[in-house]
Design an enzyme around this catalytic site. Structure first.
Site, PDB file in Angstrom:
ATOM      1  N   LYS A  72       1.541  65.952 146.696  1.00 58.70           N
ATOM      2  CA  LYS A  72       1.420  67.316 146.191  1.00 58.70           C
ATOM      3  C   LYS A  72       0.107  67.956 146.645  1.00 58.70           C
ATOM      4  CE  LYS A  72       4.304  66.371 142.128  1.00 58.70           C
ATOM      5  NZ  LYS A  72       4.400  66.397 140.653  1.00 58.70           N
ATOM      6  N   TYR A 112      13.150  72.016 141.974  1.00 57.58           N
ATOM      7  CA  TYR A 112      12.872  71.895 140.539  1.00 57.58           C
ATOM      8  C   TYR A 112      13.873  72.663 139.684  1.00 57.58           C
ATOM      9  CZ  TYR A 112       8.370  69.793 141.755  1.00 57.58           C
ATOM     10  OH  TYR A 112       7.388  68.962 142.231  1.00 57.58           O
ATOM     11  N   PHE A 120       6.711  75.473 131.378  1.00 57.97           N
ATOM     12  CA  PHE A 120       5.704  75.266 132.428  1.00 57.97           C
ATOM     13  C   PHE A 120       6.246  75.534 133.841  1.00 57.97           C
ATOM     14  CE2 PHE A 120       7.674  71.115 131.490  1.00 57.97           C
ATOM     15  CZ  PHE A 120       8.165  70.761 132.741  1.00 57.97           C
ATOM     16  N   ARG A 148       9.117  54.585 142.120  1.00 57.89           N
ATOM     17  CA  ARG A 148       8.751  55.137 140.807  1.00 57.89           C
ATOM     18  C   ARG A 148       7.721  54.253 140.111  1.00 57.89           C
ATOM     19  NH1 ARG A 148      10.006  60.288 139.316  1.00 57.89           N
ATOM     20  NH2 ARG A 148      10.322  59.639 137.145  1.00 57.89           N
ATOM     21  N   THR A 154       4.698  59.808 134.810  1.00 53.68           N
ATOM     22  CA  THR A 154       4.450  61.228 135.089  1.00 53.68           C
ATOM     23  C   THR A 154       3.135  61.692 134.476  1.00 53.68           C
ATOM     24  OG1 THR A 154       6.836  61.625 135.101  1.00 53.68           O
ATOM     25  CG2 THR A 154       5.406  63.548 134.874  1.00 53.68           C
ATOM     26  N   ARG A 165      -0.787  57.364 140.425  1.00 55.25           N
ATOM     27  CA  ARG A 165      -1.274  58.283 139.395  1.00 55.25           C
ATOM     28  C   ARG A 165      -2.317  57.616 138.503  1.00 55.25           C
ATOM     29  NH1 ARG A 165       4.863  60.336 138.305  1.00 55.25           N
ATOM     30  NH2 ARG A 165       4.904  62.051 139.817  1.00 55.25           N
ATOM     31  N   ASN A 175      -0.637  65.615 139.203  1.00 56.83           N
ATOM     32  CA  ASN A 175      -0.363  64.180 139.248  1.00 56.83           C
ATOM     33  C   ASN A 175      -0.090  63.637 140.647  1.00 56.83           C
ATOM     34  OD1 ASN A 175       2.210  65.170 139.591  1.00 56.83           O
ATOM     35  ND2 ASN A 175       2.983  64.428 137.618  1.00 56.83           N
ATOM     36  N   HIS A 178       5.018  63.183 144.165  1.00 59.22           N
ATOM     37  CA  HIS A 178       6.385  63.236 143.631  1.00 59.22           C
ATOM     38  C   HIS A 178       7.176  62.071 144.196  1.00 59.22           C
ATOM     39  CE1 HIS A 178      10.474  64.621 142.752  1.00 59.22           C
ATOM     40  NE2 HIS A 178      10.754  64.313 144.013  1.00 59.22           N
ATOM     41  N   GLU A 189      17.452  65.634 147.232  1.00 58.14           N
ATOM     42  CA  GLU A 189      16.133  66.125 147.623  1.00 58.14           C
ATOM     43  C   GLU A 189      15.880  65.962 149.117  1.00 58.14           C
ATOM     44  OE1 GLU A 189      14.012  65.203 143.296  1.00 58.14           O
ATOM     45  OE2 GLU A 189      13.465  64.016 145.062  1.00 58.14           O
TER      46      GLU A 189
END
Length: 213
Positions: A72, A112, A120, A148, A154, A165, A175, A178, A189
């Site tokens: 990100k 998203y 948010f 993951r 998250t 993270r 964070n 993704h 995706e």
């Protein structure tokens, strides 16, 4: 699994390459293992010397599973791209696509979509479009679930040390990375971020060491 001494393996190989194969009197004298080898054709028998050229095909289900990983904007700003790539490479996954871009808002909105009713959501789109991201597709056995775990929770406050993270982020709004949350989600995706022609199918030299059993 049938494991036999070398001299038996050489007999198998001789019979299998013979024009007569294992028919007739040969077949009558040999054990059921020989008949089994004949049915296997020219495939090597475990326990024998591999006289054929070495194959990297493993036959393990799920080896070609793919996931989307994206560094990100905050991860790019912190110059973490190389460290994140290194973690996936060292784990043994194979990179099959990567691009550096400033994501357009329509792409982010589709990515998203499931969060569009969350309060948010506007801030999320603003943040994700604030700078460049690095989108990647990684391939490997159970890569979705493993990624993951490597990325971490998250909420960085709950992410374990050693995860991306847990090591590099302090707040849920920033964070770092993704990771697709399911196999179906990963497929969706990947299709959003990459054209099919951008996915490179290639044979990794350590594939056999990682997956051959």
């Amino acid at each position: 699994m049938v494991v036999l001494p070398l001299h038996r393996c050489l007999v198998f190989r001789s019979l299998l390459h013979s024009p007569r194969g294992v028919s007739g009197s040969h077949a009558a004298k040999e054990s059921p293992a020989v008949a089994w080898a004949a049915e296997r054709g020219r495939q090597p028998v475990r326990g024998c010397l591999r006289l054929d050229s070495y194959s990297t095909k493993s036959g393990i289900a799920g080896v070609a599973e793919r996931t989307l990983i994206a560094v990100k904007p905050d991860g790019v700003q912190k110059k973490l791209i190389g460290q994140i790539i290194q973690r996936f490479e060292q784990r043994g996954f194979k990179l099959v696509a990567m691009k550096f871009l400033k994501a357009p808002e329509d792409l982010l909105a589709r990515h998203y979509h499931d969060l569009h009713k969350k309060p948010f959501y506007p801030n999320l789109l603003r943040y994700m479009s604030s700078g460049p991201v690095v989108a990647m597709v990684w391939e490997g056995h159970n890569v979705v679930r493993t990624s993951r775990l490597m990325v971490g929770d998250t909420n960085p406050a709950e992410a374990l040390p050693g995860t991306v993270r847990g090591d590099f982020s302090v707040h849920i709004s920033r964070n770092v990375v993704h990771a697709s949350d399911s196999v179906d989600g990963a497929q969706r995706e990947i299709q959003l971020w990459f054209d099919r022609r951008e996915l490179v199918d290639w044979e990794c030299c350590d594939h056999s060491n990682t997956y051959q059993v």
